[in-house]
Write a protein that holds these residues in place. Structure first.
Motif, PDB file in Angstrom:
ATOM      1  N   ARG A  19       0.766  -1.208   0.083  1.00  0.00           N
ATOM      2  CA  ARG A  19       0.076   0.023   0.044  1.00  0.00           C
ATOM      3  C   ARG A  19       0.851   1.086   0.127  1.00  0.00           C
ATOM      4  O   ARG A  19       0.271   2.223  -0.362  1.00  0.00           O
ATOM      5  N   HIS A  20       2.006   1.105   0.579  1.00  0.00           N
ATOM      6  CA  HIS A  20       2.765   2.272   0.621  1.00  0.00           C
ATOM      7  C   HIS A  20       4.530   1.940   0.968  1.00  0.00           C
ATOM      8  O   HIS A  20       4.756   0.767   1.675  1.00  0.00           O
ATOM      9  N   GLU A  69       4.254   8.294   9.487  1.00  0.00           N
ATOM     10  CA  GLU A  69       4.127   7.733   8.190  1.00  0.00           C
ATOM     11  C   GLU A  69       2.610   7.352   8.126  1.00  0.00           C
ATOM     12  O   GLU A  69       1.992   7.171   6.995  1.00  0.00           O
ATOM     13  N   TRP A  73      -0.605   8.460   5.892  1.00  0.00           N
ATOM     14  CA  TRP A  73      -1.207   7.865   4.940  1.00  0.00           C
ATOM     15  C   TRP A  73      -2.615   7.560   5.051  1.00  0.00           C
ATOM     16  O   TRP A  73      -3.446   7.688   3.950  1.00  0.00           O
ATOM     17  N   GLU A  77      -5.614   8.745   2.626  1.00  0.00           N
ATOM     18  CA  GLU A  77      -6.619   7.633   2.075  1.00  0.00           C
ATOM     19  C   GLU A  77      -7.980   8.045   2.372  1.00  0.00           C
ATOM     20  O   GLU A  77      -9.167   7.226   2.364  1.00  0.00           O
TER      21      GLU A  77
END
Ligand code: AMP
Length: 108
Positions: A19-20, A69, A73, A77
């Motif tokens: 996802r990241h 982070e 994130w 989202e």
């Protein structure tokens, strides 16, 4: 530290729904989700557990950046509420001994 499932995911030796990713961290879907969104944020630095954080190496700052982070994130989202969870040691329910944080949300 020995290879774990997560170090193999970092090396792309086993698949994951990533996802990241940054220089320091990787985030991917938990294979056994406990919420609509269940993402694991892991350090690329091989540390087994919160229990093993080395203050001289400033691992606590690395964990601070890991939390930020995940926060950034989630915001990107559109996730406005979530739980962050660390299992620390076998007696704390930890199964994979590569530092990771669970992000769980009913959004996403
Ligand atoms: P814990 O060590 O208790 O914090 O949990 C480890 C987590 O890793 C569990 O929620 C598992 O479902 C998850 N997990 C184990 N293997 C994989 C995998 N190959 N890909 C994604 N998640 C995994």
């Amino acid at each position: 530290m020995e290879d774990t499932i997560f170090s193999k995911i970092i090396k792309r030796e086993i698949p994951a729904n990533i996802r990241h990713e940054t220089d320091e961290f990787l985030a991917f879907d938990d294979i056994n989700p406990q919420a609509k969104t269940h993402v694991l944020f892991i350090t690329k630095k091989p540390i087994e557990s919160i229990i093993d954080l080395n203050e001289e190496e400033k691992d606590h700052e690395l964990v601070g950046r890991l939390i930020l982070e995940a926060r950034n994130w989630a915001k990107a989202e559109g996730i406005t509420g979530y739980r962050l969870k660390f299992h620390c040691g076998k007696a704390g329910g930890q199964e994979v001994f590569h530092l990771h944080m669970h992000l769980l949300s009913n959004q996403g």
